[in-house]
Design a protein around this motif. Structure first.
Motif, PDB file in Angstrom:
ATOM      1  N   ILE A 244      28.973 -77.377  53.721  1.00 32.39           N
ATOM      2  CA  ILE A 244      29.613 -77.977  54.886  1.00 32.39           C
ATOM      3  C   ILE A 244      28.699 -79.010  55.529  1.00 32.39           C
ATOM      4  CG2 ILE A 244      30.738 -77.495  57.083  1.00 32.39           C
ATOM      5  CD1 ILE A 244      32.169 -76.387  54.671  1.00 32.39           C
ATOM      6  N   ILE A 245      27.397 -78.732  55.562  1.00 29.56           N
ATOM      7  CA  ILE A 245      26.450 -79.717  56.100  1.00 29.56           C
ATOM      8  C   ILE A 245      26.457 -80.974  55.239  1.00 29.56           C
ATOM      9  CG2 ILE A 245      24.024 -80.162  56.595  1.00 29.56           C
ATOM     10  CD1 ILE A 245      23.687 -77.220  57.259  1.00 29.56           C
ATOM     11  N   SER A 246      26.496 -80.795  53.928  1.00 27.26           N
ATOM     12  CA  SER A 246      26.547 -81.948  53.025  1.00 27.26           C
ATOM     13  C   SER A 246      27.807 -82.767  53.248  1.00 27.26           C
ATOM     14  CB  SER A 246      26.483 -81.462  51.574  1.00 27.26           C
ATOM     15  OG  SER A 246      26.588 -82.538  50.674  1.00 27.26           O
ATOM     16  N   ILE A 310      24.672 -91.264  45.943  1.00 29.01           N
ATOM     17  CA  ILE A 310      23.256 -90.969  46.160  1.00 29.01           C
ATOM     18  C   ILE A 310      23.093 -89.615  46.841  1.00 29.01           C
ATOM     19  CG2 ILE A 310      21.193 -91.676  47.434  1.00 29.01           C
ATOM     20  CD1 ILE A 310      22.032 -94.572  46.985  1.00 29.01           C
ATOM     21  N   GLN A 311      23.944 -89.358  47.810  1.00 31.29           N
ATOM     22  CA  GLN A 311      23.852 -88.089  48.504  1.00 31.29           C
ATOM     23  C   GLN A 311      24.149 -86.924  47.572  1.00 31.29           C
ATOM     24  OE1 GLN A 311      26.319 -85.780  49.567  1.00 31.29           O
ATOM     25  NE2 GLN A 311      24.976 -84.578  50.871  1.00 31.29           N
ATOM     26  N   ARG A 312      25.105 -87.102  46.671  1.00 32.87           N
ATOM     27  CA  ARG A 312      25.426 -86.050  45.703  1.00 32.87           C
ATOM     28  C   ARG A 312      24.291 -85.833  44.714  1.00 32.87           C
ATOM     29  NH1 ARG A 312      29.150 -82.474  47.307  1.00 32.87           N
ATOM     30  NH2 ARG A 312      31.076 -83.464  47.980  1.00 32.87           N
ATOM     31  N   ARG A 313      23.590 -86.897  44.379  1.00 28.06           N
ATOM     32  CA  ARG A 313      22.468 -86.765  43.448  1.00 28.06           C
ATOM     33  C   ARG A 313      21.264 -86.102  44.109  1.00 28.06           C
ATOM     34  NH1 ARG A 313      23.142 -87.125  38.186  1.00 28.06           N
ATOM     35  NH2 ARG A 313      21.039 -87.992  37.961  1.00 28.06           N
ATOM     36  N   LEU A 314      21.004 -86.468  45.364  1.00 29.85           N
ATOM     37  CA  LEU A 314      19.863 -85.887  46.055  1.00 29.85           C
ATOM     38  C   LEU A 314      20.125 -84.448  46.470  1.00 29.85           C
ATOM     39  CD1 LEU A 314      18.768 -88.890  48.324  1.00 29.85           C
ATOM     40  CD2 LEU A 314      17.759 -88.148  46.160  1.00 29.85           C
ATOM     41  N   VAL A 315      21.342 -84.173  46.916  1.00 31.94           N
ATOM     42  CA  VAL A 315      21.715 -82.824  47.345  1.00 31.94           C
ATOM     43  C   VAL A 315      22.916 -82.393  46.526  1.00 31.94           C
ATOM     44  CG1 VAL A 315      22.259 -81.339  49.311  1.00 31.94           C
ATOM     45  CG2 VAL A 315      20.925 -83.434  49.659  1.00 31.94           C
ATOM     46  N   PRO A 316      22.698 -81.892  45.304  1.00 25.82           N
ATOM     47  CA  PRO A 316      23.844 -81.501  44.477  1.00 25.82           C
ATOM     48  C   PRO A 316      24.581 -80.324  45.077  1.00 25.82           C
ATOM     49  CG  PRO A 316      21.791 -80.773  43.480  1.00 25.82           C
ATOM     50  CD  PRO A 316      21.418 -81.640  44.646  1.00 25.82           C
ATOM     51  N   GLU A 317      25.871 -80.300  44.825  1.00 26.36           N
ATOM     52  CA  GLU A 317      26.705 -79.220  45.355  1.00 26.36           C
ATOM     53  C   GLU A 317      26.436 -77.941  44.594  1.00 26.36           C
ATOM     54  OE1 GLU A 317      31.438 -78.271  46.215  1.00 26.36           O
ATOM     55  OE2 GLU A 317      30.797 -80.220  45.440  1.00 26.36           O
ATOM     56  N   GLU A 318      26.124 -76.905  45.327  1.00 29.33           N
ATOM     57  CA  GLU A 318      25.813 -75.606  44.732  1.00 29.33           C
ATOM     58  C   GLU A 318      26.797 -74.575  45.247  1.00 29.33           C
ATOM     59  OE1 GLU A 318      21.821 -74.711  45.694  1.00 29.33           O
ATOM     60  OE2 GLU A 318      20.962 -76.390  44.584  1.00 29.33           O
TER      61      GLU A 318
END
Length: 323
Positions: A244-246, A310-318
């Motif tokens: 949710i933060i992402s 870029i955001q998805r690459r730096l913070v991948p969805e887990e």
């Protein structure tokens, strides 16, 4: 009496009766689907047909037209369009008056992170047994329900010289009047503050729903281990609501690039408050430069896609598993 009747007695054999009809074979309980098996794969597409048609008609075809307009010098009215190649895109990069809107977006981007931090704080506090928490939830979420035009007019009186904000500051000991919407050094900060006030409640509701889905026994175990409130937030709440933060960060970045409503109503883009979208609207409908405006819209779309990637690459969805 017939011979058959004479022979029938206690010891005489019984005459065979008529043969019972053969029992019909048990019918299969599973219906035959030979005729429908070849069409079953097409069934989901029947349900998706209407949404796909609407999506293509009102989203992808206009994007394709906008991309075509961005390579022309069209005024939006003339039946002829002059192809200028990539000239519109080069103007956006090389002309300072067109490029400076990104600096304005930077102010809103910084304010959006303040907004996320405030929403996360309020959501964490109000997710536990806080007194009057339902009242505070309603107060914080209420600004998001108000129409943006009404908010713009309300804050016009709030920020006017000698208005509400100056009166409050005067009570606190600050003298003088400030041009909150007239000073180029203050106007974007003031408008960004309005956006923070309006959208904090939305992010708070998103965070609140995610926090309340955390099993209570995790807090109980952490309390038994001696974890304080900050440690519980750091090791339980923050990892659990990471998706949710992402999502909120993506919405904040894209929203800071696409700010339109509040600054357009309150200042119209004057005094250095022109945003990317206001500039695009003015180019198209005020200066009749539909080609340049289309190029600006394409650049905005590409920027949002790049930032999201870029955001998805730096913070991948887990996948978060709570137990």
């Amino acid at each position: 009496m017939t011979a058959l009747q004479k022979d029938s007695g206690p010891g005489s054999p019984v005459a065979p009766g008529p043969a019972a009809p053969p029992e019909p074979a048990a019918r299969s309980r599973t219906p035959r689907r030979r005729g429908t098996r070849r069409y079953w794969w097409f069934t989901p597409w029947l349900y998706l047909l209407v949404p796909l048609v609407l999506l293509v008609t009102f989203t992808y075809l206009p994007i394709a037209d906008m991309l075509g307009y961005s390579f022309t010098d069209w005024d939006g009215i003339s039946p002829t369009r002059e192809n200028v190649g990539a000239e519109n895109y080069s103007d956006l990069v090389t002309r300072p008056d067109l490029f400076k809107v990104f600096l304005v977006s930077g102010v809103y981007l910084a304010a959006s992170f303040v907004q996320i931090a405030a929403a996360l704080y309020f959501a964490t506090v109000l997710s536990f047994n806080t007194r009057f928490r339902n009242l505070f939830k309603g107060i914080l979420f209420f600004p998001y329900l108000i129409n943006g035009v009404a908010i713009g007019f309300v804050f016009l009186y709030f920020f006017q010289p000698g208005g509400t904000l100056d009166s409050v500051l005067r009570v606190l000991g600050t003298d003088g009047q400030h041009l909150w919407l007239g000073d180029p050094d203050l106007v974007n900060k003031s408008l960004a503050g309005v956006s923070v006030w309006r959208y904090t409640g939305l992010n708070m509701v998103l965070f609140l729903g995610a926090i309340q889905s955390i099993p209570p026994h995790l807090y109980e175990a952490a309390s038994l281990d001696g974890a304080n409130s900050w440690q519980q937030f750091r090791h339980i709440i923050a990892p659990s609501i990471k998706p949710i933060i992402s999502l909120s960060v993506i919405l904040a970045i894209s929203g800071s690039l696409a700010v339109f409503e509040i600054p357009y109503i309150m200042t119209g883009g004057a005094n250095g408050s022109q945003t990317f979208v206001i500039q695009t609207v003015n180019l198209a409908f005020k200066f009749d430069k539909v080609g340049l405006a289309s190029a600006s819209a394409v650049v905005l779309l590409v920027l949002i896609l790049i930032v999201t990637w870029i955001q998805r690459r730096l913070v991948p969805e887990e996948r978060v598993e709570l137990s």
